[in-house]
Motif scaffolding. Structure first.
Motif, PDB file in Angstrom:
ATOM      1  N   LEU A   1       0.815  -1.213   0.000  1.00 14.27           N
ATOM      2  CA  LEU A   1       0.000   0.000   0.000  1.00 14.27           C
ATOM      3  C   LEU A   1       0.847   1.262   0.000  1.00 14.27           C
ATOM      4  O   LEU A   1       0.316   2.364  -0.101  1.00 14.27           O
ATOM      5  N   LEU A   2       2.151   1.118   0.081  1.00  9.36           N
ATOM      6  CA  LEU A   2       3.068   2.248  -0.051  1.00  9.36           C
ATOM      7  C   LEU A   2       3.562   2.397  -1.488  1.00  9.36           C
ATOM      8  O   LEU A   2       4.255   3.349  -1.808  1.00  9.36           O
TER       9      LEU A   2
ATOM     10  N   VAL B   1      -1.139   0.295  -5.893  1.00 10.27           N
ATOM     11  CA  VAL B   1      -2.411   0.936  -5.546  1.00 10.27           C
ATOM     12  C   VAL B   1      -3.227   1.240  -6.799  1.00 10.27           C
ATOM     13  O   VAL B   1      -4.422   0.923  -6.869  1.00 10.27           O
ATOM     14  N   PHE B   2      -2.599   1.823  -7.814  1.00 11.58           N
ATOM     15  CA  PHE B   2      -3.337   2.164  -9.027  1.00 11.58           C
ATOM     16  C   PHE B   2      -3.709   0.924  -9.838  1.00 11.58           C
ATOM     17  O   PHE B   2      -4.763   0.889 -10.480  1.00 11.58           O
TER      18      PHE B   2
ATOM     19  N   ASN C   1      -3.135   7.785   3.066  1.00 14.19           N
ATOM     20  CA  ASN C   1      -3.730   8.354   1.858  1.00 14.19           C
ATOM     21  C   ASN C   1      -4.074   7.272   0.835  1.00 14.19           C
ATOM     22  O   ASN C   1      -5.112   7.346   0.170  1.00 14.19           O
ATOM     23  N   ASN C   2      -3.215   6.276   0.696  1.00 12.27           N
ATOM     24  CA  ASN C   2      -3.488   5.193  -0.251  1.00 12.27           C
ATOM     25  C   ASN C   2      -4.659   4.331   0.194  1.00 12.27           C
ATOM     26  O   ASN C   2      -5.467   3.896  -0.629  1.00 12.27           O
ATOM     27  N   VAL C   3      -4.771   4.084   1.496  1.00  8.53           N
ATOM     28  CA  VAL C   3      -5.939   3.358   2.011  1.00  8.53           C
ATOM     29  C   VAL C   3      -7.197   4.154   1.695  1.00  8.53           C
ATOM     30  O   VAL C   3      -8.202   3.611   1.223  1.00  8.53           O
ATOM     31  N   SER C   4      -7.146   5.454   1.929  1.00  7.67           N
ATOM     32  CA  SER C   4      -8.289   6.321   1.637  1.00  7.67           C
ATOM     33  C   SER C   4      -8.636   6.297   0.151  1.00  7.67           C
ATOM     34  O   SER C   4      -9.811   6.225  -0.219  1.00  7.67           O
ATOM     35  N   LEU C   5      -7.635   6.335  -0.707  1.00  6.97           N
ATOM     36  CA  LEU C   5      -7.847   6.304  -2.149  1.00  6.97           C
ATOM     37  C   LEU C   5      -8.524   4.991  -2.570  1.00  6.97           C
ATOM     38  O   LEU C   5      -9.458   4.985  -3.386  1.00  6.97           O
TER      39      LEU C   5
END
Length: 144
Positions: A76-77, A82-83, A112-116
């Protein structure tokens, strides 16, 4: 990484299958899962491959219930992961389940990535709740 395959363990509620969990198994039956994972040098590549294989199985078998796949929290980093997850999982019932055998800094990028992912309707859960970074005291850190 064609040296593993996936098995699917049912998740039950009142004797009804409500989901599945994809379980990675090494092709070499003499090798345990922890031994296999200890030899993985690129966890992001492994997580992407598991995601791809799981999606193939879901589509091939017409699975309509949620399927959880275990991923390393450090994935997730990674923006590419993520994308890729957003692009591939957006219209599927795949849950990213964070495994806890690896430390991860719950920094702003992680949060932020979790939120995305959540904004794109990708569910995230925690495997083996209560071991490491999933302590109740830290849950509010990444639930934003």
């Amino acid at each position: 990484m064609s040296d593993f395959y996936l098995l699917y363990q049912p998740k039950m509620n009142d004797n009804v299958i409500v989901g599945l969990e994809a379980l990675l198994r090494p092709v070499n039956a003499m090798q345990s899962v922890p031994e296999y994972l200890a030899n993985v040098t690129n966890t992001v590549a492994l997580d992407l491959m598991v995601m791809k294989l799981c999606l193939k199985d879901v589509e091939q078998h017409g699975i309509k219930i949620p399927v959880s796949i275990n991923i390393h929290p450090t994935s997730l980093l990674n923006d590419y992961f993520v994308f890729s997850a957003i692009r591939q999982l957006k219209d599927h019932h795949i849950v990213l389940e964070l495994v806890e055998h690896q430390d991860v800094d719950l920094n702003d990028k992680f949060i932020n990535n979790v939120s995305l992912l959540k904004q794109n309707n990708i569910e995230i859960s925690i495997d083996d709740f209560g071991k490491d970074f999933a302590h109740r005291s830290r849950l509010n850190d990444w639930r934003r």
